[in-house]
Scaffold this active site. Sequence first.
Site, mmCIF file in Angstrom:
data_model
loop_
_atom_site.group_PDB
_atom_site.id
_atom_site.type_symbol
_atom_site.label_atom_id
_atom_site.label_comp_id
_atom_site.label_asym_id
_atom_site.label_seq_id
_atom_site.Cartn_x
_atom_site.Cartn_y
_atom_site.Cartn_z
ATOM 1 N N GLU A 18 6.115 -49.631 67.311
ATOM 2 C CA GLU A 18 4.729 -50.042 67.485
ATOM 3 C C GLU A 18 3.936 -48.807 67.887
ATOM 4 O O GLU A 18 4.256 -48.150 68.882
ATOM 5 C CB GLU A 18 4.599 -51.106 68.581
ATOM 6 C CG GLU A 18 3.186 -51.668 68.657
ATOM 7 C CD GLU A 18 2.669 -51.826 70.075
ATOM 8 O OE1 GLU A 18 3.468 -51.930 71.016
ATOM 9 O OE2 GLU A 18 1.430 -51.829 70.230
ATOM 10 N N ILE A 19 2.945 -48.460 67.061
ATOM 11 C CA ILE A 19 2.122 -47.294 67.359
ATOM 12 C C ILE A 19 0.866 -47.754 68.079
ATOM 13 O O ILE A 19 -0.003 -48.403 67.496
ATOM 14 C CB ILE A 19 1.765 -46.523 66.069
ATOM 15 C CG1 ILE A 19 3.058 -46.132 65.318
ATOM 16 C CG2 ILE A 19 0.923 -45.297 66.410
ATOM 17 C CD1 ILE A 19 2.819 -45.350 64.023
ATOM 18 N N ASN A 21 -2.394 -46.864 71.011
ATOM 19 C CA ASN A 21 -3.376 -45.791 71.150
ATOM 20 C C ASN A 21 -2.992 -44.746 72.197
ATOM 21 O O ASN A 21 -3.583 -43.674 72.236
ATOM 22 C CB ASN A 21 -4.761 -46.369 71.463
ATOM 23 C CG ASN A 21 -5.425 -46.904 70.205
ATOM 24 O OD1 ASN A 21 -5.837 -46.136 69.347
ATOM 25 N ND2 ASN A 21 -5.497 -48.223 70.073
ATOM 26 N N HIS A 25 5.984 -47.138 70.925
ATOM 27 C CA HIS A 25 6.897 -48.098 71.546
ATOM 28 C C HIS A 25 7.997 -48.400 70.538
ATOM 29 O O HIS A 25 7.701 -48.792 69.402
ATOM 30 C CB HIS A 25 6.149 -49.375 71.920
ATOM 31 C CG HIS A 25 4.901 -49.110 72.720
ATOM 32 N ND1 HIS A 25 4.918 -48.874 74.078
ATOM 33 C CD2 HIS A 25 3.606 -49.018 72.341
ATOM 34 C CE1 HIS A 25 3.677 -48.656 74.498
ATOM 35 N NE2 HIS A 25 2.860 -48.733 73.461
ATOM 36 N N GLY A 120 -6.401 -56.514 65.218
ATOM 37 C CA GLY A 120 -5.318 -55.536 65.413
ATOM 38 C C GLY A 120 -3.961 -56.178 65.154
ATOM 39 O O GLY A 120 -3.699 -57.282 65.637
ATOM 40 N N ILE A 121 -3.121 -55.456 64.414
ATOM 41 C CA ILE A 121 -1.789 -55.988 64.091
ATOM 42 C C ILE A 121 -0.960 -56.183 65.366
ATOM 43 O O ILE A 121 -0.140 -57.103 65.452
ATOM 44 C CB ILE A 121 -1.048 -55.075 63.069
ATOM 45 C CG1 ILE A 121 0.240 -55.726 62.554
ATOM 46 C CG2 ILE A 121 -0.738 -53.710 63.667
ATOM 47 C CD1 ILE A 121 0.034 -56.854 61.602
ATOM 48 N N ASP A 122 -1.216 -55.338 66.379
ATOM 49 C CA ASP A 122 -0.491 -55.493 67.656
ATOM 50 C C ASP A 122 -0.852 -56.822 68.318
ATOM 51 O O ASP A 122 0.005 -57.525 68.861
ATOM 52 C CB ASP A 122 -0.768 -54.312 68.599
ATOM 53 C CG ASP A 122 -2.248 -54.144 68.957
ATOM 54 O OD1 ASP A 122 -3.116 -54.588 68.174
ATOM 55 O OD2 ASP A 122 -2.533 -53.562 70.026
ATOM 56 N N ARG A 123 -2.135 -57.200 68.228
ATOM 57 C CA ARG A 123 -2.571 -58.448 68.853
ATOM 58 C C ARG A 123 -1.997 -59.646 68.095
ATOM 59 O O ARG A 123 -1.544 -60.630 68.700
ATOM 60 C CB ARG A 123 -4.102 -58.519 68.866
ATOM 61 C CG ARG A 123 -4.741 -57.366 69.646
ATOM 62 C CD ARG A 123 -6.261 -57.426 69.558
ATOM 63 N NE ARG A 123 -6.809 -58.628 70.195
ATOM 64 C CZ ARG A 123 -8.047 -59.075 69.995
ATOM 65 N NH1 ARG A 123 -8.865 -58.432 69.167
ATOM 66 N NH2 ARG A 123 -8.467 -60.160 70.606
ATOM 67 N N THR A 200 -15.739 -42.044 97.479
ATOM 68 C CA THR A 200 -15.924 -42.143 96.028
ATOM 69 C C THR A 200 -14.673 -42.652 95.309
ATOM 70 O O THR A 200 -14.750 -43.554 94.476
ATOM 71 C CB THR A 200 -16.329 -40.762 95.458
ATOM 72 O OG1 THR A 200 -17.501 -40.342 96.137
ATOM 73 C CG2 THR A 200 -16.613 -40.843 93.964
HETATM 74 N N1 LIG Z 1 4.710 -43.246 80.898
HETATM 75 C C1 LIG Z 1 3.485 -43.702 80.587
HETATM 76 N N2 LIG Z 1 2.741 -43.060 79.655
HETATM 77 C C2 LIG Z 1 1.512 -43.487 79.326
HETATM 78 N N3 LIG Z 1 0.934 -44.583 79.882
HETATM 79 C C3 LIG Z 1 1.622 -45.259 80.814
HETATM 80 C C4 LIG Z 1 2.927 -44.859 81.201
HETATM 81 N N4 LIG Z 1 3.369 -45.757 82.114
HETATM 82 C C5 LIG Z 1 2.384 -46.658 82.305
HETATM 83 N N5 LIG Z 1 1.322 -46.364 81.529
HETATM 84 C C6 LIG Z 1 0.065 -47.117 81.485
HETATM 85 O O1 LIG Z 1 0.050 -47.793 80.264
HETATM 86 C C7 LIG Z 1 -1.271 -47.818 79.724
HETATM 87 C C8 LIG Z 1 -1.147 -47.790 78.230
HETATM 88 O O2 LIG Z 1 -0.479 -48.971 77.869
HETATM 89 P P1 LIG Z 1 0.477 -49.071 76.633
HETATM 90 O O3 LIG Z 1 0.779 -50.511 76.478
HETATM 91 O O4 LIG Z 1 1.606 -48.122 76.758
HETATM 92 O O5 LIG Z 1 -0.543 -48.499 75.545
HETATM 93 P P2 LIG Z 1 -0.670 -48.549 73.981
HETATM 94 O O6 LIG Z 1 0.217 -49.650 73.477
HETATM 95 O O7 LIG Z 1 -2.105 -48.821 73.806
HETATM 96 O O8 LIG Z 1 -0.251 -47.198 73.471
HETATM 97 C C9 LIG Z 1 -2.003 -46.624 80.321
HETATM 98 O O9 LIG Z 1 -3.287 -47.033 80.706
HETATM 99 C C10 LIG Z 1 -1.170 -46.250 81.536
HETATM 100 O O10 LIG Z 1 -1.827 -46.581 82.733
HETATM 101 C C1 LIG Z 2 -7.908 -53.557 70.498
HETATM 102 C C2 LIG Z 2 -6.913 -52.465 70.140
HETATM 103 C C3 LIG Z 2 -7.618 -51.116 70.162
HETATM 104 C C4 LIG Z 2 -5.803 -52.467 71.205
HETATM 105 O O1 LIG Z 2 -4.956 -51.349 71.013
HETATM 106 P P1 LIG Z 2 -3.992 -50.799 72.182
HETATM 107 O O2 LIG Z 2 -4.785 -50.729 73.429
HETATM 108 O O3 LIG Z 2 -2.888 -51.803 72.341
HETATM 109 O O4 LIG Z 2 -3.483 -49.481 71.718
HETATM 110 C C5 LIG Z 2 -6.242 -52.757 68.758
HETATM 111 O O5 LIG Z 2 -5.677 -54.022 68.759
HETATM 112 C C6 LIG Z 2 -7.241 -52.664 67.632
HETATM 113 O O6 LIG Z 2 -7.569 -51.600 67.170
HETATM 114 N N1 LIG Z 2 -7.755 -53.838 67.175
HETATM 115 C C7 LIG Z 2 -8.690 -53.944 66.081
HETATM 116 C C8 LIG Z 2 -9.880 -54.768 66.438
HETATM 117 C C9 LIG Z 2 -9.590 -56.215 66.774
HETATM 118 O O7 LIG Z 2 -8.457 -56.572 67.141
HETATM 119 O O8 LIG Z 2 -10.516 -57.038 66.658
HETATM 120 K K LIG Z 3 -0.667 -52.634 72.406
#
Ligand SMILES: Nc1ncnc2c1ncn2[C@@H]1O[C@H](COP(=O)(O)OP(=O)(O)O)[C@@H](O)[C@H]1O
Ligand SMILES: CC(C)(COP(=O)(O)O)[C@@H](O)C(=O)NCCC(=O)O
Ligand SMILES: [K+]
Length: 276
Positions: A18-19, A21, A25, A120-123, A200
């Site tokens: 799973e790619i 942002n 994974h 999004g395909i992940d969603r 802050t």
């Molecule tokens: N080792 C890590 N590397 C990067 N992000 C991490 C890590 N551990 C926890 N996180 C948290 O995970 C979040 C990203 O979630 P994740 O589900 O991995 O992202 P995505 O699927 O969007 O690539 C970041 O905001 C960060 O706080």
């Molecule tokens: C909302 C997202 C950026 C989440 O991505 P992630 O934070 O998991 O990397 C991704 O699912 C996406 O690009 N979606 C397309 C727009 C939509 O789902 O409506």
């Molecule tokens: K995700």
Amino acid sequence: MISQQSAKHIENQWLALEIGNSRLHWALFMGESLEFTWDTEYLPESVIQQLGNGETKLEVGSEEKEIFFTFFPLPPAPCPLPLFIASVVPQQTVLWENYLNVRVITLDQIPLNNIYPTLGIDRALALWGAGMSWGFPVLVIDAGTALTFTAADGGKNLVGGAILPGVGLQFASLGQQTGQLPQVEMEAIKSLPPRFALNTTEAIQSGVIYTLIAGMRDFTEEWLSLFPDGKVAIKGGDRILLLNYLQALYPDLAARLIVEPNLIFWGMQTIVAGVA
Ligand SMILES: Nc1ncnc2c1ncn2[C@@H]1O[C@H](COP(=O)(O)OP(=O)(O)O)[C@@H](O)[C@H]1O
Ligand SMILES: CC(C)(COP(=O)(O)O)[C@@H](O)C(=O)NCCC(=O)O
Ligand SMILES: [K+]
């Protein structure tokens, strides 16, 4: 020489990628069984090319390293393992195009109704995986780079959802787009920050954390008022952090959450079983 048994072993192995942002994974499947999962940074293009050709040795200066031991917690595979990709980062997807044995999972393969074309395909996969594992109706909260809510009703129809900046992105945007605000590191937040802060850093922590938790509570309560028997599942890199705060503030609500980092892989498993 590979023994008959280990050859068979490798035969039904496949990789799920799973790619996201922020990072990659990974999961290793043996047929339908998920063997293990790990995360990596985005990989260098040269490494992706070599993996795709079945090469496992990496030249680093004058040294030769094993790609697998460098990036994967796996023994080297004698040929590229079948790879199934779900990606929300097109610039990363193209890097895997030449991998010998790759399939990119697309929205049309997910048997949910009422999907819109740019979902999004992940969603979609996480929602499908959650519904298939725990039943519909279900709401998925993904605490990743973005924080998303995605829901489906009992008829496997997408109800819809919402997208907002995730925890890390909120801190980063305040740190980067303002003249005086520091970059707050997540590791610095050990427990709930004071609600009304007098410095802050804690003011940023308070603003981001309390409004995120309030948002999660609001969406979840609204979901449960629409679907009183609905499930709620949470995934994503910040799931534990947010769940801990939710637990401290709203323990009854937190108790209803199913915590499952592998929702997307469960979704991919059912899709791959159908097409492979
Ligand atoms: N080792 C890590 N590397 C990067 N992000 C991490 C890590 N551990 C926890 N996180 C948290 O995970 C979040 C990203 O979630 P994740 O589900 O991995 O992202 P995505 O699927 O969007 O690539 C970041 O905001 C960060 O706080
Ligand atoms: C909302 C997202 C950026 C989440 O991505 P992630 O934070 O998991 O990397 C991704 O699912 C996406 O690009 N979606 C397309 C727009 C939509 O789902 O409506
Ligand atoms: K995700």
